[in-house]
Motif scaffolding. Sequence first.
Motif, PDB file in Angstrom:
ATOM      1  N   VAL A  17      -1.800   2.635  -1.842  1.00  0.00           N
ATOM      2  CA  VAL A  17      -0.618   1.775  -1.410  1.00  0.00           C
ATOM      3  C   VAL A  17       0.693   2.894  -1.382  1.00  0.00           C
ATOM      4  O   VAL A  17       0.830   3.976  -1.168  1.00  0.00           O
ATOM      5  N   THR A  18       1.685   2.486  -0.463  1.00  0.00           N
ATOM      6  CA  THR A  18       2.455   3.000   0.376  1.00  0.00           C
ATOM      7  C   THR A  18       3.630   2.300  -0.044  1.00  0.00           C
ATOM      8  O   THR A  18       4.095   1.735  -0.256  1.00  0.00           O
ATOM      9  N   LEU A  19       4.432   4.017   0.631  1.00  0.00           N
ATOM     10  CA  LEU A  19       6.139   3.685  -0.127  1.00  0.00           C
ATOM     11  C   LEU A  19       6.776   3.622   1.755  1.00  0.00           C
ATOM     12  O   LEU A  19       6.264   5.160   2.189  1.00  0.00           O
ATOM     13  N   TRP A  20       8.016   3.309   1.260  1.00  0.00           N
ATOM     14  CA  TRP A  20       8.532   3.519   2.875  1.00  0.00           C
ATOM     15  C   TRP A  20       9.946   3.334   2.775  1.00  0.00           C
ATOM     16  O   TRP A  20      10.270   1.749   2.438  1.00  0.00           O
ATOM     17  N   THR A  21      10.676   3.490   2.918  1.00  0.00           N
ATOM     18  CA  THR A  21      12.554   3.236   3.479  1.00  0.00           C
ATOM     19  C   THR A  21      12.750   3.149   4.789  1.00  0.00           C
ATOM     20  O   THR A  21      12.662   4.882   5.114  1.00  0.00           O
ATOM     21  N   LYS A  22      13.501   3.616   5.425  1.00  0.00           N
ATOM     22  CA  LYS A  22      14.205   3.171   7.345  1.00  0.00           C
ATOM     23  C   LYS A  22      14.540   4.853   7.326  1.00  0.00           C
ATOM     24  O   LYS A  22      14.911   5.232   6.426  1.00  0.00           O
ATOM     25  N   GLU A  23      13.810   5.963   7.740  1.00  0.00           N
ATOM     26  CA  GLU A  23      14.002   6.968   7.998  1.00  0.00           C
ATOM     27  C   GLU A  23      15.134   7.141   8.318  1.00  0.00           C
ATOM     28  O   GLU A  23      16.006   6.848  10.053  1.00  0.00           O
ATOM     29  N   GLY A  24      16.122   8.111   7.976  1.00  0.00           N
ATOM     30  CA  GLY A  24      17.884   8.324   8.596  1.00  0.00           C
ATOM     31  C   GLY A  24      18.829   7.803   8.024  1.00  0.00           C
ATOM     32  O   GLY A  24      20.179   8.035   8.553  1.00  0.00           O
ATOM     33  N   ALA A  25      18.673   6.245   7.573  1.00  0.00           N
ATOM     34  CA  ALA A  25      19.478   5.180   7.681  1.00  0.00           C
ATOM     35  C   ALA A  25      19.868   5.573   5.920  1.00  0.00           C
ATOM     36  O   ALA A  25      20.826   4.385   5.918  1.00  0.00           O
ATOM     37  N   LYS A  26      19.785   6.388   4.857  1.00  0.00           N
ATOM     38  CA  LYS A  26      20.132   5.783   4.047  1.00  0.00           C
ATOM     39  C   LYS A  26      19.807   4.199   3.124  1.00  0.00           C
ATOM     40  O   LYS A  26      21.041   3.664   2.576  1.00  0.00           O
ATOM     41  N   ALA A  27      18.610   3.420   3.512  1.00  0.00           N
ATOM     42  CA  ALA A  27      18.879   2.384   3.618  1.00  0.00           C
ATOM     43  C   ALA A  27      18.526   1.995   1.954  1.00  0.00           C
ATOM     44  O   ALA A  27      17.871   1.912   1.252  1.00  0.00           O
ATOM     45  N   PRO A  28      19.807   0.753   1.558  1.00  0.00           N
ATOM     46  CA  PRO A  28      19.368   0.362   0.493  1.00  0.00           C
ATOM     47  C   PRO A  28      17.483  -1.101   0.219  1.00  0.00           C
ATOM     48  O   PRO A  28      18.434  -1.631  -0.161  1.00  0.00           O
ATOM     49  N   PHE A  29      16.513   0.056   0.411  1.00  0.00           N
ATOM     50  CA  PHE A  29      15.763  -0.474   0.086  1.00  0.00           C
ATOM     51  C   PHE A  29      14.456  -0.063   0.470  1.00  0.00           C
ATOM     52  O   PHE A  29      14.742   1.401   0.517  1.00  0.00           O
ATOM     53  N   LEU A  30      13.215   0.336  -0.803  1.00  0.00           N
ATOM     54  CA  LEU A  30      12.111   0.048  -0.931  1.00  0.00           C
ATOM     55  C   LEU A  30      10.731  -0.571  -0.388  1.00  0.00           C
ATOM     56  O   LEU A  30      11.058  -1.523  -1.100  1.00  0.00           O
ATOM     57  N   CYS A  31      10.336   0.105   0.136  1.00  0.00           N
ATOM     58  CA  CYS A  31       8.514  -0.698   0.787  1.00  0.00           C
ATOM     59  C   CYS A  31       7.822  -0.620  -0.252  1.00  0.00           C
ATOM     60  O   CYS A  31       7.158   0.897  -0.286  1.00  0.00           O
ATOM     61  N   LEU A  32       7.017  -0.901  -1.303  1.00  0.00           N
ATOM     62  CA  LEU A  32       6.005  -0.680  -2.349  1.00  0.00           C
ATOM     63  C   LEU A  32       4.622  -1.544  -1.395  1.00  0.00           C
ATOM     64  O   LEU A  32       4.974  -3.234  -1.518  1.00  0.00           O
ATOM     65  N   GLU A  33       3.834  -0.926  -1.288  1.00  0.00           N
ATOM     66  CA  GLU A  33       2.552  -1.898  -0.244  1.00  0.00           C
ATOM     67  C   GLU A  33       1.702  -1.774  -1.030  1.00  0.00           C
ATOM     68  O   GLU A  33       1.454  -0.283  -0.069  1.00  0.00           O
ATOM     69  N   PRO A  34       1.034  -2.485  -1.395  1.00  0.00           N
ATOM     70  CA  PRO A  34      -0.379  -2.436  -1.611  1.00  0.00           C
ATOM     71  C   PRO A  34      -1.140  -2.391  -0.528  1.00  0.00           C
ATOM     72  O   PRO A  34      -1.280  -3.284   0.284  1.00  0.00           O
ATOM     73  N   PHE A  35      -2.086  -1.317   0.211  1.00  0.00           N
ATOM     74  CA  PHE A  35      -3.115  -1.250   1.697  1.00  0.00           C
ATOM     75  C   PHE A  35      -4.959  -1.371   0.466  1.00  0.00           C
ATOM     76  O   PHE A  35      -5.000  -0.586   0.082  1.00  0.00           O
ATOM     77  N   ASN A  36      -5.371  -1.976   1.942  1.00  0.00           N
ATOM     78  CA  ASN A  36      -6.922  -2.407   2.001  1.00  0.00           C
ATOM     79  C   ASN A  36      -7.216  -1.471   3.736  1.00  0.00           C
ATOM     80  O   ASN A  36      -6.833  -1.970   4.649  1.00  0.00           O
ATOM     81  N   GLY A  37      -6.867   0.289   3.734  1.00  0.00           N
ATOM     82  CA  GLY A  37      -6.898   0.577   4.792  1.00  0.00           C
ATOM     83  C   GLY A  37      -5.792   0.887   5.380  1.00  0.00           C
ATOM     84  O   GLY A  37      -5.507   1.660   4.315  1.00  0.00           O
TER      85      GLY A  37
END
Length: 292
Positions: free
Chosen positions: A237-257
């Motif tokens: 599972v991957t976590l991501w938000t746009k670097e340096g932007a203090k963006a009000p979102f979070l990606c929660l990403e189930p990955f196979n690969g």
Amino acid sequence: MITIQNDNFQAIIDEVGAQLTHLVDRKAQRDLIWNNDLWPKHAPVLFPAIGRSNEDAYLIDGVKHEMPQHGFVSDLRFDVTDQAVDHVTLSTQGNTETQAYYPFKFELAITFTVVDDGLHLNFQVTNQDTQKLSYSLGSHPAFNVPFVDGETFDDYQLVLDPKPGELNQFEIVKTPNPYRSGKKLPVTQKDGVIDLNYAMFDAGLIILDDGDLNSITLRSKKNDHTISLDLTDFDYVTLWTKEGAKAPFLCLEPFNGLPDVSGDLRELATKEGNHHLAAGQQETMQYTIHVH
């Protein structure tokens, strides 16, 4: 755009890329999915590659084939093969355009179903070829954080189930694009809880080597709202938000690969984290976005 709904939720899906664009909690009158030009996507589907390949390519028997970042299905228009009030199935197959990148016959079918507590997603990959299929598949939903006005990103936590004794993440290096270094780093967590802050994403995405995780839950320290994702069918599972932007979102990403290790131009069949299907076989993976 396609709309499906029940009494509790409404989901809107774009036929281009089979991308979820809105998931509305109808009783609370709030959209859970990110919609803003700061990052112009919402919940892209990643197939048959995850991340950016070295030299934007990979090898088949030593022959180089181009591969766009995260694969190519996000630009394809899917066909609707089944639709009702509360569910829809969209499908795409290999064609002349896709074979320029990925010389295989395949079908990717995605079914979205609104359920009492959210949205269920089912991904089915079919190998229609006479040779083995090697691929990655990921789901990349971006959730609005904070959930309510007056809170901040730092007011949120991730809860892992079951509580891991140890948890690692893949070290990310930028060259300038993000790749894996090939090393793993420990994740700062306490009793299965990760406190969120923007600084933790300075190096880019965080890919958890999730092992035996059953679910991940995004919750506030200040209210009772939560979003949970099932992980049992996914390796990472991957976590991501746009670097340096203090963006009000979070990606929660189930990955196979997995994304490539920097500098390691690989044969497709040996890409770390890839799944493999023999001729004529299918694989199904699924998860539910539970909203409380």
